[in-house]
Motif scaffolding. Sequence first.
Motif, PDB file in Angstrom:
ATOM      1  N   LEU A   7       0.827  -1.211   0.000  1.00  0.00           N
ATOM      2  CA  LEU A   7       0.000   0.000   0.000  1.00  0.00           C
ATOM      3  C   LEU A   7       0.857   1.256   0.000  1.00  0.00           C
ATOM      4  O   LEU A   7       0.358   2.346  -0.280  1.00  0.00           O
ATOM      5  CB  LEU A   7      -0.922  -0.002   1.228  1.00  0.00           C
ATOM      6  N   SER A   8       2.142   1.092   0.297  1.00  0.00           N
ATOM      7  CA  SER A   8       3.056   2.238   0.335  1.00  0.00           C
ATOM      8  C   SER A   8       3.493   2.653  -1.064  1.00  0.00           C
ATOM      9  O   SER A   8       3.540   3.834  -1.398  1.00  0.00           O
ATOM     10  CB  SER A   8       4.280   1.904   1.186  1.00  0.00           C
ATOM     11  N   ARG A   9       3.836   1.642  -1.873  1.00  0.00           N
ATOM     12  CA  ARG A   9       4.303   1.844  -3.245  1.00  0.00           C
ATOM     13  C   ARG A   9       5.491   2.814  -3.301  1.00  0.00           C
ATOM     14  O   ARG A   9       5.619   3.636  -4.207  1.00  0.00           O
ATOM     15  CB  ARG A   9       3.175   2.372  -4.137  1.00  0.00           C
ATOM     16  N   GLY A  10       6.374   2.675  -2.316  1.00  0.00           N
ATOM     17  CA  GLY A  10       7.553   3.528  -2.274  1.00  0.00           C
ATOM     18  C   GLY A  10       8.801   2.760  -2.641  1.00  0.00           C
ATOM     19  O   GLY A  10       8.779   1.540  -2.900  1.00  0.00           O
ATOM     20  N   ALA A  11       9.943   3.470  -2.634  1.00  0.00           N
ATOM     21  CA  ALA A  11      11.210   2.847  -3.009  1.00  0.00           C
ATOM     22  C   ALA A  11      11.631   1.795  -1.990  1.00  0.00           C
ATOM     23  O   ALA A  11      12.190   0.749  -2.347  1.00  0.00           O
ATOM     24  CB  ALA A  11      12.288   3.922  -3.146  1.00  0.00           C
ATOM     25  N   SER A  41       9.734  -0.165   0.095  1.00  0.00           N
ATOM     26  CA  SER A  41       8.966  -1.404  -0.001  1.00  0.00           C
ATOM     27  C   SER A  41       9.317  -2.159  -1.265  1.00  0.00           C
ATOM     28  O   SER A  41       9.387  -3.403  -1.270  1.00  0.00           O
ATOM     29  CB  SER A  41       7.466  -1.097   0.032  1.00  0.00           C
ATOM     30  N   THR A  42       9.574  -1.440  -2.360  1.00  0.00           N
ATOM     31  CA  THR A  42       9.969  -2.088  -3.610  1.00  0.00           C
ATOM     32  C   THR A  42      11.315  -2.776  -3.463  1.00  0.00           C
ATOM     33  O   THR A  42      11.521  -3.904  -3.941  1.00  0.00           O
ATOM     34  CB  THR A  42      10.029  -1.060  -4.751  1.00  0.00           C
ATOM     35  N   GLU A  43      12.258  -2.123  -2.778  1.00  0.00           N
ATOM     36  CA  GLU A  43      13.596  -2.697  -2.580  1.00  0.00           C
ATOM     37  C   GLU A  43      13.540  -3.929  -1.687  1.00  0.00           C
ATOM     38  O   GLU A  43      14.189  -4.944  -1.965  1.00  0.00           O
ATOM     39  CB  GLU A  43      14.514  -1.644  -1.969  1.00  0.00           C
ATOM     40  N   ILE A  44      12.764  -3.840  -0.610  1.00  0.00           N
ATOM     41  CA  ILE A  44      12.660  -4.998   0.294  1.00  0.00           C
ATOM     42  C   ILE A  44      12.031  -6.183  -0.434  1.00  0.00           C
ATOM     43  O   ILE A  44      12.492  -7.331  -0.318  1.00  0.00           O
ATOM     44  CB  ILE A  44      11.834  -4.625   1.546  1.00  0.00           C
ATOM     45  N   THR A  45      10.986  -5.938  -1.211  1.00  0.00           N
ATOM     46  CA  THR A  45      10.351  -7.011  -1.969  1.00  0.00           C
ATOM     47  C   THR A  45      11.327  -7.634  -2.962  1.00  0.00           C
ATOM     48  O   THR A  45      11.373  -8.867  -3.127  1.00  0.00           O
ATOM     49  CB  THR A  45       9.120  -6.472  -2.719  1.00  0.00           C
ATOM     50  N   ALA A  46      12.122  -6.795  -3.611  1.00  0.00           N
ATOM     51  CA  ALA A  46      13.115  -7.304  -4.573  1.00  0.00           C
ATOM     52  C   ALA A  46      14.158  -8.155  -3.876  1.00  0.00           C
ATOM     53  O   ALA A  46      14.604  -9.178  -4.417  1.00  0.00           O
ATOM     54  CB  ALA A  46      13.765  -6.139  -5.302  1.00  0.00           C
ATOM     55  N   VAL A  79       3.339 -10.602   2.617  1.00  0.00           N
ATOM     56  CA  VAL A  79       4.073  -9.456   3.160  1.00  0.00           C
ATOM     57  C   VAL A  79       3.256  -8.198   2.878  1.00  0.00           C
ATOM     58  O   VAL A  79       2.899  -7.931   1.724  1.00  0.00           O
ATOM     59  CB  VAL A  79       5.473  -9.346   2.525  1.00  0.00           C
ATOM     60  N   THR A  80       2.966  -7.436   3.936  1.00  0.00           N
ATOM     61  CA  THR A  80       2.108  -6.250   3.812  1.00  0.00           C
ATOM     62  C   THR A  80       2.869  -4.997   4.249  1.00  0.00           C
ATOM     63  O   THR A  80       3.452  -4.970   5.342  1.00  0.00           O
ATOM     64  CB  THR A  80       0.847  -6.401   4.677  1.00  0.00           C
ATOM     65  N   PHE A  81       2.875  -3.999   3.408  1.00  0.00           N
ATOM     66  CA  PHE A  81       3.459  -2.692   3.729  1.00  0.00           C
ATOM     67  C   PHE A  81       2.330  -1.682   3.891  1.00  0.00           C
ATOM     68  O   PHE A  81       1.527  -1.488   2.957  1.00  0.00           O
ATOM     69  CB  PHE A  81       4.401  -2.221   2.607  1.00  0.00           C
ATOM     70  N   PRO A  82       2.214  -0.985   5.024  1.00  0.00           N
ATOM     71  CA  PRO A  82       1.149   0.009   5.207  1.00  0.00           C
ATOM     72  C   PRO A  82       1.399   1.252   4.346  1.00  0.00           C
ATOM     73  O   PRO A  82       2.503   1.459   3.831  1.00  0.00           O
ATOM     74  CB  PRO A  82       1.231   0.330   6.704  1.00  0.00           C
ATOM     75  N   ARG A  83       0.389   2.094   4.244  1.00  0.00           N
ATOM     76  CA  ARG A  83       0.479   3.269   3.374  1.00  0.00           C
ATOM     77  C   ARG A  83       1.576   4.235   3.822  1.00  0.00           C
ATOM     78  O   ARG A  83       2.218   4.873   2.982  1.00  0.00           O
ATOM     79  CB  ARG A  83      -0.865   4.010   3.342  1.00  0.00           C
ATOM     80  N   ASP A  84       1.779   4.369   5.126  1.00  0.00           N
ATOM     81  CA  ASP A  84       2.750   5.334   5.628  1.00  0.00           C
ATOM     82  C   ASP A  84       4.123   4.712   5.879  1.00  0.00           C
ATOM     83  O   ASP A  84       4.941   5.274   6.599  1.00  0.00           O
ATOM     84  CB  ASP A  84       2.230   5.981   6.910  1.00  0.00           C
ATOM     85  N   PHE A  85       4.380   3.539   5.318  1.00  0.00           N
ATOM     86  CA  PHE A  85       5.649   2.855   5.565  1.00  0.00           C
ATOM     87  C   PHE A  85       6.836   3.716   5.116  1.00  0.00           C
ATOM     88  O   PHE A  85       7.820   3.900   5.842  1.00  0.00           O
ATOM     89  CB  PHE A  85       5.661   1.506   4.844  1.00  0.00           C
ATOM     90  N   GLU A  86       6.765   4.248   3.903  1.00  0.00           N
ATOM     91  CA  GLU A  86       7.868   5.040   3.353  1.00  0.00           C
ATOM     92  C   GLU A  86       8.089   6.310   4.183  1.00  0.00           C
ATOM     93  O   GLU A  86       9.236   6.667   4.499  1.00  0.00           O
ATOM     94  CB  GLU A  86       7.563   5.413   1.903  1.00  0.00           C
ATOM     95  N   ASN A  87       6.996   6.994   4.540  1.00  0.00           N
ATOM     96  CA  ASN A  87       7.124   8.238   5.300  1.00  0.00           C
ATOM     97  C   ASN A  87       7.716   8.000   6.681  1.00  0.00           C
ATOM     98  O   ASN A  87       8.573   8.758   7.151  1.00  0.00           O
ATOM     99  CB  ASN A  87       5.754   8.921   5.427  1.00  0.00           C
TER     100      ASN A  87
END
Length: 370
Positions: free
Chosen positions: A61-65, A67-72, A105-113
């Motif tokens: 839900l974050s769609r930030g850099a 969360s993308t890096e951790i998923t990769a 694996v779930t990332f919340p919306r405010d994960f990046e912030n």
Amino acid sequence: MQAVMLYIAQTLALIRKELLALLKDPSSRALLFAPALMQALLFGYGATYDLTHAPFAVLDLSRGAASTEITARIEGTGVFKRIATLESSAQIPEQIDSGKALLVVTFPRDFENRLSAGTESPMQVILDGRNSATSGAAAGQVAAIVAAYIQSLGGNSPVTITRRAWFNPNFESRWNLMPAMIASLSMLQTLMIAALSVAREREQGTFDQLLVTPLTPSQILIGKALPAIFVGLVQSTIIFLIILLWFRIPMAGSVWLLYVGLLVFTTAAVGIGLSISAVSLTMQQAMLYTFMLVMPLMLLSGLLTPVRNMPHVLQLATYVNPLRFGIDIVRRVYLEGATFADVAPSFLPLLAVATVTLPLAAWLFRHRLS
């Protein structure tokens, strides 16, 4: 001297008769040795707790850099395979309930912030608890990946942990399980062969004829026990060679000590089998008693769960279980390179079981209840 030679000759004749009864039928010969070969291979490849394939889904839900890096990084291990990218939390139950995904694996919306601000940044890993061992291993590996990523951003940890395992450097569950199979798999058929030996003759009507021969109870006991012990050791050898040469699990200890332990263990198991056979009037009874006994012996052996984790009452019960001490000897000699002094305490219960069950079987041969 002549009496001794006669005793030996009569005993050898009975042993020969028992071996011929076991080996004369080609299908029986195959059943004696093929199961040990097949079961060793099946356990080696199928019964493993190692994490080699973990399908997972991602709800980002974050769609930030970050969360993308951790998923990769999770996908880059080669162990985790992403099977779905979810759009909402309502899709999570279907992935877990169907067994498609081992974890989500779930990332919340405010994960990046939160991560950028240096505050606590919670992420959620939902696991399929129906396979607790594999799920636990997967959760641990995901946690290690996230920790490595945080550290790469400059996060400082005061403690650095270096993991090192003795006797199993790669934490392969096969190394723990397969040496135990040397004792476990051979015991199953050894116990059955011994349990059926007298019951078969009693059902065929030939055992009463054996009792009226000049053979003593000790000769009958030796004649019945040695063929079963021989078969058990041959089966153990087959499994041992598969583990050593096929699965390439290195042996650290002495081969002669391993076989001394297997000999004592197999003798104790045969004593139990012959006692069962002596009180069984038919082969069906002998098989039923054996099947009733095998499962408790396996569960209380420490094969899959450590004995120290069992309730105290069950720990006491394991002292009459030869499989517990057979597995202990094999594992310690094979993996640790233990000496005789190290494993000597495990020989004592095996000798005690053999000392009780073998004379009991000999007595029951003559004093069974009709």
